[in-house]
Design an enzyme around this catalytic site. Structure first.
Site, PDB file in Angstrom:
ATOM      1  N   SER A  54       0.800  -1.225   0.000  1.00 46.94           N
ATOM      2  CA  SER A  54       0.000   0.000   0.000  1.00 46.94           C
ATOM      3  C   SER A  54       0.835   1.279   0.000  1.00 46.94           C
ATOM      4  CB  SER A  54      -0.953   0.018   1.199  1.00 46.94           C
ATOM      5  OG  SER A  54      -0.229   0.156   2.399  1.00 46.94           O
ATOM      6  N   LYS A  98       1.140   4.229   6.998  1.00 52.32           N
ATOM      7  CA  LYS A  98       0.477   5.068   5.996  1.00 52.32           C
ATOM      8  C   LYS A  98       1.037   6.485   6.091  1.00 52.32           C
ATOM      9  CE  LYS A  98      -2.686   1.972   4.710  1.00 52.32           C
ATOM     10  NZ  LYS A  98      -1.967   0.788   4.336  1.00 52.32           N
TER      11      LYS A  98
END
Length: 196
Positions: A54, A98
């Site tokens: 991701s 993230k």
């Protein structure tokens, strides 16, 4: 003669005592250094791993990160910081990595593949792609005073704040800021930046 013998004995004891004090002081210095090192690593640094794609192209699955935990105790996380945070609860808790996009008090919305902050298109300083699925950010998301909106750099392969499974990240769940990628050594903040 007896006086000379007594003098030599006293001098010998003083030398032994000085050596003993030096040894004790060195042991104390080493013990303090070890304790300080342990304290520093335990409270200020931690290792983490990336488990998915991701964050490509900045980070890849299997990358090992060194995160620092001190700066967020004395200052606030900033937009574009790559953070490591706790996700899930109890035995299902794990760490996730993230990038912060939305800050406390802001509204975040994704329209036509672009991120909007407080109604204006975010001119991102990182390389991104068109966001095909806005998820929960298809409508305005108002971030509370302790909430952050995070996205993966690989926008179309990331489960992040757009997903109800992740949602907004609460400040208390942030473990720290990713500083270094240890394998293929790099400074994380320099990865995936747009060319000037």
């Amino acid at each position: 003669m007896e006086f000379e013998s007594e003098f030599k004995e006293r001098t010998k004891r003083q030398k032994i005592r000085r050596i003993e004090l030096k040894v004790i002081s060195w042991i104390l210095v080493i013990a303090i250094a070890i304790a300080a090192g342990y304290f520093f690593v335990y409270f200020f640094l931690e290792k983490a791993s990336v488990y998915d794609s991701s964050m490509n192209p900045a980070l890849s699955s299997g990358d090992k990160l060194l995160i620092e935990k001190l700066s967020y105790k004395i200052s606030d996380p900033e937009r574009y910081d790559v953070i490591v945070f706790k996700q899930g609860k109890g035995e299902h808790e794990f760490t996730n990595v993230k990038r912060i996009i939305g800050l406390p008090g802001e509204t975040v919305k994704i329209v036509d593949g672009k991120v909007y902050i407080n109604g204006s298109v975010l001119d991102e300083e990182i390389n991104t792609e068109y966001i095909a699925v806005p998820g929960t950010a298809a409508v305005n998301i108002l971030l509370e005073e302790n909430e952050y909106f995070v996205l993966g750099d690989n926008r179309n392969e990331s489960v992040d704040s757009r997903s109800a499974d992740v949602g907004n990240i609460v400040r208390d769940d942030i473990i720290g800021k990713a500083l270094f990628r240890l394998n293929n050594f790099s400074i994380v903040s320099s990865l995936n930046k747009k060319s000037e």
